[in-house]
Design an enzyme around this catalytic site. Structure first.
Site, PDB file in Angstrom:
ATOM      1  N   LYS A 213      -1.119  11.749  30.392  1.00 21.22           N
ATOM      2  CA  LYS A 213      -0.228  12.903  30.477  1.00 21.22           C
ATOM      3  C   LYS A 213      -0.438  13.834  29.278  1.00 21.22           C
ATOM      4  O   LYS A 213      -0.436  15.063  29.423  1.00 21.22           O
ATOM      5  CB  LYS A 213       1.228  12.439  30.552  1.00 21.22           C
ATOM      6  CG  LYS A 213       1.603  11.764  31.859  1.00 21.22           C
ATOM      7  CD  LYS A 213       1.534  12.713  33.041  1.00 21.22           C
ATOM      8  CE  LYS A 213       2.056  12.091  34.313  1.00 21.22           C
ATOM      9  NZ  LYS A 213       1.969  12.992  35.480  1.00 21.22           N
TER      10      LYS A 213
ATOM     11  N   TYR B 140      -0.943   5.416  30.470  1.00 18.70           N
ATOM     12  CA  TYR B 140      -0.277   6.420  31.300  1.00 18.70           C
ATOM     13  C   TYR B 140       0.148   7.608  30.444  1.00 18.70           C
ATOM     14  O   TYR B 140      -0.111   8.773  30.776  1.00 18.70           O
ATOM     15  CB  TYR B 140       0.931   5.796  31.995  1.00 18.70           C
ATOM     16  CG  TYR B 140       1.859   6.809  32.628  1.00 18.70           C
ATOM     17  CD1 TYR B 140       1.446   7.596  33.687  1.00 18.70           C
ATOM     18  CD2 TYR B 140       3.168   6.977  32.155  1.00 18.70           C
ATOM     19  CE1 TYR B 140       2.291   8.521  34.272  1.00 18.70           C
ATOM     20  CE2 TYR B 140       4.022   7.896  32.728  1.00 18.70           C
ATOM     21  CZ  TYR B 140       3.588   8.669  33.788  1.00 18.70           C
ATOM     22  OH  TYR B 140       4.425   9.587  34.353  1.00 18.70           O
TER      23      TYR B 140
ATOM     24  N   SER C 151       5.744  13.859  31.547  1.00 15.37           N
ATOM     25  CA  SER C 151       6.569  12.669  31.381  1.00 15.37           C
ATOM     26  C   SER C 151       7.088  12.523  29.957  1.00 15.37           C
ATOM     27  O   SER C 151       6.398  12.866  28.987  1.00 15.37           O
ATOM     28  CB  SER C 151       5.753  11.427  31.737  1.00 15.37           C
ATOM     29  OG  SER C 151       6.434  10.236  31.409  1.00 15.37           O
TER      30      SER C 151
END
Length: 376
Positions: A174, A170, A146
Site C-alpha cells: 500500500k 500488505y 489502508s
C-alpha cells in the site's frame, strides 16, 4: 451522469460502494476476477438499485439497466491484464470519467507468507491500471489505501501526517502504491487522486442482501465472528490477550461499510468538482474498540453467545489503531454515522440470511456460476 470504473468492485467494499454510486446517479462499470468477489453480489446490487433484469451476455460480461439511464456493467477480468482493462474502459461506449481502485489482496497474515503474490497483484496491478488510464484519457482516481501504513505508532488517534512505517508486506504494498501515485500526480498536469486510508470496515448493507463473503478461512475478526455465530466455525480465535490495552486484546477503529461507501462517493464528488490535486484522508470513526468489546456488543445486539479462545499474537499485528478523521470531515463533510451496534446488527442480518455467503443463492438463476467460482 458520470460513468465510473470500479476495479475489484464485486468484493465487499466495492459492492457496497457501487450501490451507493448507482443510487447517486452514476453509471458503474466493474472489473473483477472473482478471486474474492462474486457476480451474485453484483446481481443483488442491481436489484437493490432498482435496475432492470440482470443479463448475462457471456461468461465474461453481465449488465443491468433502467429507462432512466442507470446502468451497472460487470466484466470478468484481472487488473494485471491490459486486455481486460481495455475491455472495461471501452464497454458500453467507453467514456470512463473516474476510477475507484479496490482490486488487491488485503490479508495481513497471508501477506507474511505470500509476499510475492501481494506485490504482484497490489503493485503490478496498479501499474497496469495507470497505463490503461493513460491509454483512455482518464486522470481521476480514488485509491483504496489502508491504515496498515502507519504500523506501530505512539500517536493515537492517528493523523494523516503520522510517519508511514508499515510492519507487514500488505502494508508495504500500500505504501508503494501511494508513492507511485504521488509520482504519477507530479509527472503531468491534470491528475485528480484521492488516497483513502481506511481503518477496519465491517458490517453489511441493512437489507441483508449484500455483505462480506471471504473465500476460505477469514483473515479478519468480523467475518470470522459472524461465521462462528452461524455455526460455520466452532469458535473464534482472539490473537493475543497480552497487548498493552485495557483488556489485553487488540484495539481497532471499526467503521460500518456503508459509511465507508459513502466516503468514497464524497471523495469522488470532491475530485470531480475541484481543481486537480492529490488528496490524502483517513476514513475511520475516531473511536477504538477491543476485540472482546466487539464480541460482547455482537452478543448483546443479537442475543447470541460466541465461544472464543485467546491464542498467541499474530505476526504483523499491532496493539492499537484508531483514526483521526477530522480532515475528512473538514474536506468532504464526511463522518461515520453508524455505531458498533449497527455494525453488529447489520452484519448478522447478512450472515443469518446467507449462512453460506453468496453460495446460499444456489436456487437463484446465477447460482451454478457462483458454486463454480467457489469450487463447490
Amino acid at each position: 451522469m458520470t460513468k465510473v470504473l470500479l476495479t475489484g468492485g464485486a468484493g465487499f467494499i466495492g459492492s457496497h460502494t457501487g450501490l451507493t454510486l448507482l443510487e447517486s446517479g452514476h453509471q458503474v462499470v466493474v472489473v473483477d476476477d472473482f478471486s474474492n468477489g462474486s457476480a451474485e453480489a453484483m446481481r443483488r446490487v442491481a436489484e437493490l438499485a432498482g435496475l432492470g433484469p440482470w443479463r448475462q451476455a457471456s461468461t465474461e460480461h453481465w449488465t443491468a439497466a433502467d429507462p432512466e439511464g442507470g446502468r451497472l456493467t460487470l466484466i470478468r477480468g484481472d487488473v494485471r491484464s491490459p486486455q481486460d482493462l481495455d475491455r472495461a474502459f471501452t464497454v458500453d461506449g467507453g467514456d470512463i470519467s473516474a476510477v475507484l481502485h479496490f482490486a488487491g489482496l488485503k490479508a495481513v497474515g497471508e501477506s507474511m507468507t505470500q509476499p510475492l503474490r501481494y506485490w504482484d497483484v497490489n503493485v503490478t496491478g496498479t501499474v497496469r491500471l495507470l497505463e490503461a488510464m493513460g491509454r483512455h484519457g482518464c486522470q481521476t482516481l480514488v485509491f483504496s489505501s489502508s491504515a496498515t501504513l502507519y504500523g506501530t505508532t505512539d500517536q493515537v488517534p492517528i493523523p494523516e501526517t503520522a510517519p508511514l512505517q508499515p510492519i507487514n508486506p500488505y502494508g508495504y504494498t500500500k505504501a508503494a502504491v501511494e508513492r507511485l501515485l504521488t509520482d504519477v500526480a507530479a509527472s503531468a498536469p491534470g491528475w485528480r487522486i484521492a488516497l483513502l486510508r481506511y481503518f477496519n470496515p465491517v458490517g453489511a448493507h441493512p437489507s441483508g442482501r449484500i455483505g462480506e463473503d471471504p473465500n476460505g478461512l477469514p483473515n479478519n475478526l468480523f467475518p470470522f465472528l459472524c461465521q462462528v455465530a452461524a455455526g460455520r466455525r466452532r469458535h473464534l480465535q482472539v490473537f493475543g490477550g497480552d497487548w498493552p490495552t485495557p483488556d489485553g486484546t487488540g484495539v481497532r477503529d471499526y467503521l460500518h461499510v456503508m459509511d465507508l461507501a459513502e466516503g468514497h462517493g464524497r471523495a469522488l464528488d470532491l475530485l470531480l468538482a475541484e481543481p486537480p490535486q492529490r488528496l490524502t484522508l483517513n476514513l475511520g470513526s475516531g473511536r477504538g474498540h477491543s476485540v472482546l468489546e466487539v464480541v460482547q456488543t455482537f452478543e448483546a445486539t443479537n442475543g447470541l453467545r460466541l465461544p472464543y479462545t485467546v491464542v498467541a499474537r499474530r505476526p504483523g499485528d499491532s496493539a492499537v489503531s484508531v483514526a483521526d478523521p477530522r480532515e475528512a470531515e473538514r474536506r468532504m463533510g464526511w463522518r461515520t454515522r453508524r455505531s458498533l451496534a449497527d455494525i453488529c446488527r447489520d452484519g448478522w442480518a447478512w450472515q443469518s440470511a446467507n449462512p453460506q455467503g453468496y453460495r446460499s443463492a444456489e436456487k437463484e438463476p446465477i447460482g451454478e456460476l457462483i458454486r463454480a467460482q467457489h469450487g463447490s
